[in-house]
Design an enzyme around this catalytic site. Structure first.
Site, short mmCIF file in Angstrom:
data_model
loop_
_atom_site.label_atom_id
_atom_site.label_comp_id
_atom_site.label_asym_id
_atom_site.label_seq_id
_atom_site.Cartn_x
_atom_site.Cartn_y
_atom_site.Cartn_z
N CYS A 83 0.84 -1.21 0.00
CA CYS A 83 0.00 0.00 0.00
C CYS A 83 0.87 1.25 0.00
CB CYS A 83 -0.92 0.01 1.21
SG CYS A 83 -1.94 1.48 1.28
N LYS A 122 1.76 -9.75 0.87
CA LYS A 122 1.38 -9.15 -0.42
C LYS A 122 2.30 -7.97 -0.66
CE LYS A 122 -2.50 -7.22 -3.02
NZ LYS A 122 -2.69 -5.77 -2.88
N HIS A 154 1.64 -7.84 -6.49
CA HIS A 154 1.02 -6.85 -7.38
C HIS A 154 2.11 -6.47 -8.37
CE1 HIS A 154 -1.20 -2.69 -7.73
NE2 HIS A 154 -0.99 -3.27 -8.89
N GLY A 195 -3.01 -7.65 -10.21
CA GLY A 195 -2.84 -6.38 -10.91
C GLY A 195 -3.42 -6.41 -12.31
N ARG A 217 -10.11 -4.99 -8.35
CA ARG A 217 -11.20 -4.17 -8.86
C ARG A 217 -12.21 -4.95 -9.70
NH1 ARG A 217 -6.96 0.33 -10.64
NH2 ARG A 217 -5.82 -1.62 -10.93
C1 LIG Z 1 -10.44 0.94 -3.20
C2 LIG Z 1 -9.19 0.07 -3.11
C3 LIG Z 1 -8.71 -0.26 -1.86
C4 LIG Z 1 -7.57 -1.07 -1.75
N1 LIG Z 1 -7.16 -1.46 -0.51
C5 LIG Z 1 -6.16 -2.35 -0.40
C6 LIG Z 1 -5.81 -2.92 0.86
O1 LIG Z 1 -6.40 -2.61 1.91
N2 LIG Z 1 -4.80 -3.83 0.89
C7 LIG Z 1 -4.13 -4.23 -0.25
O2 LIG Z 1 -3.25 -5.08 -0.19
N3 LIG Z 1 -4.43 -3.71 -1.44
C8 LIG Z 1 -5.44 -2.80 -1.54
N4 LIG Z 1 -5.78 -2.32 -2.78
C9 LIG Z 1 -5.00 -2.75 -3.96
C10 LIG Z 1 -5.62 -4.00 -4.57
O3 LIG Z 1 -5.60 -5.08 -3.63
C11 LIG Z 1 -4.84 -4.46 -5.81
O4 LIG Z 1 -3.53 -4.80 -5.44
C12 LIG Z 1 -4.79 -3.40 -6.90
O5 LIG Z 1 -6.04 -2.76 -7.05
C13 LIG Z 1 -4.38 -4.05 -8.23
O6 LIG Z 1 -5.20 -5.16 -8.54
P1 LIG Z 1 -6.52 -5.04 -9.49
O7 LIG Z 1 -6.05 -4.43 -10.78
O8 LIG Z 1 -7.02 -6.46 -9.63
O9 LIG Z 1 -7.49 -4.15 -8.77
C14 LIG Z 1 -6.90 -1.52 -2.91
C15 LIG Z 1 -7.40 -1.16 -4.17
C16 LIG Z 1 -8.55 -0.38 -4.27
C17 LIG Z 1 -9.08 -0.03 -5.64
#
Ligand SMILES: Cc1cc2nc3c(=O)[nH]c(=O)nc-3n(C[C@H](O)[C@H](O)[C@H](O)COP(=O)(O)O)c2cc1C
Length: 319
Positions: A83, A122, A154, A195, A217
């Site tokens: 994060c 992660k 990620h 990701g 997402r």
């Molecule tokens: C609204 C939001 C909140 C997120 N909160 C976290 C979190 O608390 N912990 C975490 O490891 N990643 C968090 N992420 C990142 C996602 O877990 C992920 O790594 C990132 O969105 C890329 O993956 P995706 O393209 O499948 O969304 C968050 C993403 C979004 C959009």
């Protein structure tokens, strides 16, 4: 995911797939050790398998929070090393820990000594001007030596200077090959890729290279895709044949929550993408937005919204 994968969201997602592992929002060790644990950590028995994600870097605190999570019944403890938000950097946890692999390894070792459930990490492929080849390798080898049970990557760097957390989810570019190379270098370590994975079909392609796929997402914004996880990836029937059936199965949970004083909108806000792209989806969303927020709104509002979606659109959709 913060503000997204709360208890209500997870109960909903579990009605769409039995097999996918669900993750909590990140909870800091400080919140767990000093906050209202029942509110922060309580979950519905239906949510298993469920991982608790921790944010923190002090090994002793991570171990104590992991024990509390294990006692609550979580199936996995996951440490957030990805994060990029400022609040997180000030607390010396999240993605900035990519620069402190020894501390991450110490945290993992402390948690492994403290709990019996799996401990996972992660992370990103690197941060700022780090070379992803050495940064990811160094972090991975450290946490493996400390006993980590799996690594979720990620597949993009985090830029801690100059980019917002939102921008950091789409920029810089994804580098899936970097994650595949890590898997080849560490064949015995379960590696999960994350990701930009937009569909279950894409997830299947990644599974040729790594052990697992994490959807962020796409799972939240288009939850109907989750109905295809069990059949497509595990060769099993989904828990419910259609989104409409899944909603029907959710009604008793919603009624129970409303009786406890939860507002309908706190639950239905997670349904926005349920019928993404099908006729009636907009009317469904609009009805919930308009009527679901009214004081005293009950399950009738959700039933009315579902009735606005065309019958044929309620059949399973391709992922
Ligand atoms: C609204 C939001 C909140 C997120 N909160 C976290 C979190 O608390 N912990 C975490 O490891 N990643 C968090 N992420 C990142 C996602 O877990 C992920 O790594 C990132 O969105 C890329 O993956 P995706 O393209 O499948 O969304 C968050 C993403 C979004 C959009």
């Amino acid at each position: 995911m913060m503000d997204w994968t709360d208890r209500h969201c997870r109960v909903f997602h579990r009605l769409l797939t039995r097999r996918a592992r669900l993750y909590t929002e990140m909870l800091t060790t400080g919140a767990i050790l000093h906050g209202d644990r029942a509110r922060l950590l309580g979950f519905d028995a239906s949510e298993h398998p469920l991982a608790l994600q921790l944010g923190g870097s002090v090994p002793r605190d991570l171990a104590a929070a992991a024990v509390i999570g294990e006692d609550f019944g979580y199936d996995e403890i996951n440490l957030n090393v990805g994060c990029p938000s400022d609040r997180v950097k000030e607390g010396r946890f999240g993605a900035c820990l990519m620069a402190e692999p020894e501390l991450v390894a110490e945290g993992v070792a402390a948690m492994k000594r403290a709990v019996k459930i799996p401990v996972t990490v992660k992370c990103r492929i690197g941060i700022d001007d780090q070379d992803p080849e050495t940064a990811l390798d160094g972090l991975a080898r450290g946490v493996i030596a400390a006993g980590a049970d799996a690594l979720i990557v990620h597949a993009r760097k985090a830029w801690l200077k100059g980019l917002s957390p939102k921008e950091n989810r789409d920029i810089p570019p994804l580098d899936y090959d970097r994650v595949y190379r890590l898997k080849r270098a560490l064949p015995h370590m379960p590696i999960i890729i994350n990701g930009g994975i937009a569909s279950i079909a894409e997830a299947e392609q990644h599974l040729d290279h790594v052990d697992g796929v994490m959807l962020g997402r796409a799972a939240y914004q288009e939850p109907w895709r989750l109905l295809t996880v069990d059949p497509e990836l595990f060769g099993q029937a989904p828990p419910h044949a259609t989104m409409k059936e899944a909603f029907e199965a959710m009604m008793p949970y919603i009624e129970h929550e409303l009786a406890r004083g939860t507002r309908l909108h706190a639950i239905t806000r997670h349904f926005v993408g349920a019928f993404h792209g099908v006729p009636g989806a907009r009317a469904f969303r609009r009805h919930l937005a308009e009527h679901g927020v009214k004081p005293g709104a009950g399950v009738a509002v959700l039933r009315e919204a579902i009735a606005l979606v065309e019958g044929r659109a309620l059949a399973p959709m391709a992922a």
